[in-house]
Design a protein around this motif. Structure first.
Motif, mmCIF file in Angstrom:
data_model
loop_
_atom_site.group_PDB
_atom_site.id
_atom_site.type_symbol
_atom_site.label_atom_id
_atom_site.label_comp_id
_atom_site.label_asym_id
_atom_site.label_seq_id
_atom_site.Cartn_x
_atom_site.Cartn_y
_atom_site.Cartn_z
ATOM 1 N N ARG A 16 -11.240 6.781 -36.300
ATOM 2 C CA ARG A 16 -11.210 7.750 -37.388
ATOM 3 C C ARG A 16 -9.771 8.091 -37.756
ATOM 4 N N PRO A 17 -9.563 8.630 -38.960
ATOM 5 C CA PRO A 17 -8.196 8.961 -39.387
ATOM 6 C C PRO A 17 -7.556 10.016 -38.481
ATOM 7 N N MET A 18 -6.254 9.970 -38.398
ATOM 8 C CA MET A 18 -5.491 10.913 -37.583
ATOM 9 C C MET A 18 -5.448 12.265 -38.275
ATOM 10 N N SER A 19 -5.600 13.323 -37.499
ATOM 11 C CA SER A 19 -5.543 14.679 -38.047
ATOM 12 C C SER A 19 -4.539 15.511 -37.251
ATOM 13 N N ALA A 20 -4.184 16.659 -37.791
ATOM 14 C CA ALA A 20 -3.289 17.569 -37.088
ATOM 15 C C ALA A 20 -3.917 18.028 -35.774
ATOM 16 N N ALA A 21 -5.242 18.115 -35.733
ATOM 17 C CA ALA A 21 -5.937 18.496 -34.504
ATOM 18 C C ALA A 21 -5.691 17.483 -33.390
ATOM 19 N N ASP A 22 -5.486 16.215 -33.749
ATOM 20 C CA ASP A 22 -5.181 15.202 -32.740
ATOM 21 C C ASP A 22 -3.879 15.533 -32.023
ATOM 22 N N SER A 44 7.474 19.951 -33.852
ATOM 23 C CA SER A 44 7.588 20.120 -35.297
ATOM 24 C C SER A 44 6.713 19.080 -35.993
ATOM 25 N N VAL A 45 5.717 19.559 -36.753
ATOM 26 C CA VAL A 45 4.803 18.670 -37.458
ATOM 27 C C VAL A 45 4.770 19.083 -38.925
ATOM 28 N N ALA A 46 5.049 18.145 -39.814
ATOM 29 C CA ALA A 46 5.022 18.396 -41.261
ATOM 30 C C ALA A 46 4.256 17.264 -41.935
ATOM 31 N N TRP A 47 3.043 17.577 -42.385
ATOM 32 C CA TRP A 47 2.191 16.552 -42.977
ATOM 33 C C TRP A 47 1.952 16.764 -44.453
ATOM 34 N N ASN A 48 2.767 17.511 -45.125
ATOM 35 C CA ASN A 48 2.644 17.720 -46.571
ATOM 36 C C ASN A 48 1.249 18.185 -46.971
ATOM 37 N N GLY A 49 0.651 19.043 -46.171
ATOM 38 C CA GLY A 49 -0.641 19.620 -46.517
ATOM 39 C C GLY A 49 -1.849 18.726 -46.302
ATOM 40 N N ALA A 50 -1.657 17.508 -45.859
ATOM 41 C CA ALA A 50 -2.785 16.597 -45.652
ATOM 42 C C ALA A 50 -3.576 17.012 -44.416
ATOM 43 N N ARG A 51 -4.905 17.002 -44.527
ATOM 44 C CA ARG A 51 -5.739 17.302 -43.369
ATOM 45 C C ARG A 51 -5.843 16.100 -42.447
ATOM 46 N N GLU A 52 -5.886 14.917 -43.048
ATOM 47 C CA GLU A 52 -5.972 13.675 -42.282
ATOM 48 C C GLU A 52 -5.002 12.673 -42.878
ATOM 49 N N LEU A 53 -4.544 11.772 -42.021
ATOM 50 C CA LEU A 53 -3.681 10.688 -42.476
ATOM 51 C C LEU A 53 -4.434 9.373 -42.332
ATOM 52 N N VAL A 81 11.495 18.688 -23.920
ATOM 53 C CA VAL A 81 10.926 17.463 -24.482
ATOM 54 C C VAL A 81 10.582 17.802 -25.932
ATOM 55 N N SER A 82 10.752 16.852 -26.838
ATOM 56 C CA SER A 82 10.499 17.182 -28.241
ATOM 57 C C SER A 82 9.610 16.160 -28.921
ATOM 58 N N LEU A 83 8.896 16.653 -29.929
ATOM 59 C CA LEU A 83 8.108 15.804 -30.816
ATOM 60 C C LEU A 83 8.347 16.290 -32.235
ATOM 61 N N THR A 84 8.698 15.359 -33.097
ATOM 62 C CA THR A 84 8.773 15.628 -34.528
ATOM 63 C C THR A 84 7.880 14.601 -35.202
ATOM 64 N N ALA A 85 6.944 15.068 -36.009
ATOM 65 C CA ALA A 85 6.051 14.161 -36.733
ATOM 66 C C ALA A 85 6.023 14.597 -38.187
ATOM 67 N N MET A 86 6.223 13.642 -39.075
ATOM 68 C CA MET A 86 6.144 13.962 -40.494
ATOM 69 C C MET A 86 5.616 12.778 -41.267
ATOM 70 N N SER A 87 4.850 13.090 -42.299
ATOM 71 C CA SER A 87 4.392 12.039 -43.185
ATOM 72 C C SER A 87 5.310 12.052 -44.398
ATOM 73 N N ALA A 88 5.738 10.877 -44.774
ATOM 74 C CA ALA A 88 6.607 10.736 -45.935
ATOM 75 C C ALA A 88 6.291 9.395 -46.569
ATOM 76 N N ASP A 89 6.304 9.400 -47.888
ATOM 77 C CA ASP A 89 5.970 8.194 -48.627
ATOM 78 C C ASP A 89 4.584 7.728 -48.183
ATOM 79 N N ASP A 90 4.499 6.554 -47.633
ATOM 80 C CA ASP A 90 3.204 6.015 -47.221
ATOM 81 C C ASP A 90 3.201 5.686 -45.741
ATOM 82 N N ARG A 91 3.867 6.538 -44.941
ATOM 83 C CA ARG A 91 3.935 6.270 -43.506
ATOM 84 C C ARG A 91 4.081 7.555 -42.697
ATOM 85 N N LEU A 92 3.808 7.422 -41.409
ATOM 86 C CA LEU A 92 3.988 8.505 -40.457
ATOM 87 C C LEU A 92 5.216 8.188 -39.613
ATOM 88 N N HIS A 93 6.110 9.168 -39.517
ATOM 89 C CA HIS A 93 7.310 9.040 -38.678
ATOM 90 C C HIS A 93 7.151 9.989 -37.495
#
Length: 170
Positions: A16-22, A44-53, A81-93
């Motif tokens: 299933r698609p990835m969500s912030a809950a994951d 730090s998680v920034a998904w531009n308002g998307a519920r799922e990716l 320890v750090s995690l930064t996740a962001m969606s930009a363009d058509d990919r997840l970084h």
């Protein structure tokens, strides 16, 4: 803890698609190890308002959890320890950071070289090899860099699934 892990990583959920809950699940699974080592998690998680990716959630969750556990293992007690996740363009970084003494070249090669090398053949770095397989299977890219002030940053760049992107655009 075991029930949470089993519920999170059941095969039927892996496609299933990835969500912030994951990511919240990953944070929950990581907490006991961080508590044991008195470490902090910079999140730090920034998904531009998307519920799922449009990315298969199961394999990405497993790769992120593996990298965070590795980061915790090499970070000293009372470190971060750090995690930064962001969606930009058509990919997840995704960037995972530690405060360790740096990743040895033979171990780094597991993630970034075509031939994972002698470390995997010797039975070391199997978790990183799994991360590499996930990234490759999803058409992504991994990179490793030294962090200013010490430690290592592992960055995964994973493109969105083309079929899902097309379906969402229609």
């Amino acid at each position: 803890m075991v029930e949470a892990a089993l519920a999170t990583y059941r095969p039927e959920r892996s496609q299933r698609p990835m969500s912030a809950a994951d990511l919240d699940d990953i944070s929950l699974l990581l907490k006991p190890e961080l508590r044991r080592k008195r470490q902090r998690l910079d999140w730090s998680v920034a998904w531009n308002g998307a519920r799922e990716l449009p990315i298969r959630g199961g394999p990405v969750r497993q790769a992120i959890l593996n990298l965070l556990l590795n980061a915790s293992a090499v970070t000293p007690e009372d470190g971060t320890v750090s995690l930064t996740a962001m969606s930009a363009d058509d990919r997840l970084h995704i960037e995972i950071g530690d405060q360790g003494c740096g990743m040895p070249p033979d171990i780094a090669g597991i993630l970034i070289d075509q031939d994972p090398g002698p470390a995997v053949r010797a039975g070391r770095g199997l978790g990183l090899w799994m991360v590499r397989r996930v990234v490759d299977d999803l058409g992504g890219h991994a990179s490793i860099a030294a962090r200013r002030g010490g430690g290592t940053a592992v960055t995964l760049t994973i493109p969105f699934d083309r079929e899902d992107v097309k379906a969402h655009a229609a």
